[in-house]
Design a protein around this motif. Structure first.
Motif, PDB file in Angstrom:
ATOM      1  N   ARG A  10       0.811  -1.201   0.000  1.00  0.00           N
ATOM      2  CA  ARG A  10       0.000   0.000   0.000  1.00  0.00           C
ATOM      3  C   ARG A  10       0.855   1.265   0.000  1.00  0.00           C
ATOM      4  NH1 ARG A  10      -1.424   2.774   4.209  1.00  0.00           N
ATOM      5  NH2 ARG A  10      -0.869   1.137   5.675  1.00  0.00           N
ATOM      6  N   LEU A  11       2.023   1.221   0.639  1.00  0.00           N
ATOM      7  CA  LEU A  11       2.834   2.419   0.792  1.00  0.00           C
ATOM      8  C   LEU A  11       3.787   2.662  -0.378  1.00  0.00           C
ATOM      9  CD1 LEU A  11       3.551   2.050   4.570  1.00  0.00           C
ATOM     10  CD2 LEU A  11       2.013   3.675   3.484  1.00  0.00           C
ATOM     11  N   GLY A  47       8.529   1.744   2.474  1.00  0.00           N
ATOM     12  CA  GLY A  47       8.519   2.384   1.163  1.00  0.00           C
ATOM     13  C   GLY A  47       9.024   3.807   1.176  1.00  0.00           C
ATOM     14  N   LEU A  48       9.845   4.161   2.166  1.00  0.00           N
ATOM     15  CA  LEU A  48      10.374   5.518   2.285  1.00  0.00           C
ATOM     16  C   LEU A  48      11.738   5.642   1.613  1.00  0.00           C
ATOM     17  CD1 LEU A  48       9.458   6.080   6.031  1.00  0.00           C
ATOM     18  CD2 LEU A  48       8.314   7.073   4.029  1.00  0.00           C
ATOM     19  N   VAL A  49      12.101   6.859   1.255  1.00  0.00           N
ATOM     20  CA  VAL A  49      13.432   7.170   0.752  1.00  0.00           C
ATOM     21  C   VAL A  49      14.085   8.162   1.703  1.00  0.00           C
ATOM     22  CG1 VAL A  49      12.789   6.749  -1.663  1.00  0.00           C
ATOM     23  CG2 VAL A  49      12.621   9.063  -0.736  1.00  0.00           C
ATOM     24  N   ALA A  64      13.549  11.200   6.013  1.00  0.00           N
ATOM     25  CA  ALA A  64      12.706  10.261   5.280  1.00  0.00           C
ATOM     26  C   ALA A  64      11.627  11.016   4.534  1.00  0.00           C
ATOM     27  CB  ALA A  64      12.067   9.265   6.242  1.00  0.00           C
ATOM     28  N   GLU A  65      11.366  10.577   3.311  1.00  0.00           N
ATOM     29  CA  GLU A  65      10.292  11.158   2.511  1.00  0.00           C
ATOM     30  C   GLU A  65       9.389  10.044   2.009  1.00  0.00           C
ATOM     31  OE1 GLU A  65      11.599  13.716  -0.644  1.00  0.00           O
ATOM     32  OE2 GLU A  65      12.501  15.142   0.746  1.00  0.00           O
ATOM     33  N   CYS A  71       5.796   7.800   7.258  1.00  0.00           N
ATOM     34  CA  CYS A  71       6.745   8.602   8.049  1.00  0.00           C
ATOM     35  C   CYS A  71       6.358   8.597   9.521  1.00  0.00           C
ATOM     36  CB  CYS A  71       6.820  10.031   7.512  1.00  0.00           C
ATOM     37  SG  CYS A  71       7.704  10.186   5.950  1.00  0.00           S
ATOM     38  N   GLU A  72       5.069   8.694   9.807  1.00  0.00           N
ATOM     39  CA  GLU A  72       4.612   8.649  11.195  1.00  0.00           C
ATOM     40  C   GLU A  72       4.918   7.292  11.827  1.00  0.00           C
ATOM     41  OE1 GLU A  72       0.500   9.759  10.852  1.00  0.00           O
ATOM     42  OE2 GLU A  72       0.973  11.908  10.819  1.00  0.00           O
ATOM     43  N   THR A  73       4.767   6.217  11.049  1.00  0.00           N
ATOM     44  CA  THR A  73       5.093   4.883  11.548  1.00  0.00           C
ATOM     45  C   THR A  73       6.579   4.777  11.848  1.00  0.00           C
ATOM     46  OG1 THR A  73       3.247   3.876  10.355  1.00  0.00           O
ATOM     47  CG2 THR A  73       5.052   2.414  11.005  1.00  0.00           C
TER      48      THR A  73
END
Length: 107
Positions: A10-11, A47-49, A64-65, A71-73
């Motif tokens: 999902r992310l 799924g962050l960069v 993190a973007e 990001c909250e997780t």
């Protein structure tokens, strides 16, 4: 907090209109204990960069973007107590994404 395959799916493919940038400074015993590697692993699962970098004063800076929820997780995980080393506190700043490279790296 475990990240399920459904959450990972999902992310991925975040809409750039809903993306956010998290900058977090992690205080404690977080250098030389695998903290950056652990952070990178969690960020990739979400799924962050971005990056996790040691600072000269002993903190780790996490940038993190991606999706706000992801990001909250990540921020919750950084504060969660299951990290390598010892986290005393985490200070965060939220801002607009700048378009980081499409990976998450340790620096």
């Amino acid at each position: 907090m475990d990240i399920t395959t459904g959450e990972r799916s999902r992310l991925r493919g975040v809409n750039p209109d809903t993306a956010i940038r998290l900058t977090a400074w992690v205080h404690g015993r977080v250098q030389g204990v695998g903290f950056r590697w652990w952070t990178r692993s969690r960020a990739l699962e979400l799924g962050l960069v971005g990056s996790a970098s040691n600072l000269r004063d002993g903190r780790v800076e996490v940038i993190a973007e991606g999706a706000r929820e992801a990001c909250e997780t990540l921020l919750e995980l950084l504060r969660g107590g299951d990290t390598p080393g010892r986290v005393d506190r985490v200070i965060e700043r939220w801002s607009e994404p700048t378009g980081l490279p499409r990976s998450f790296v340790e620096r």
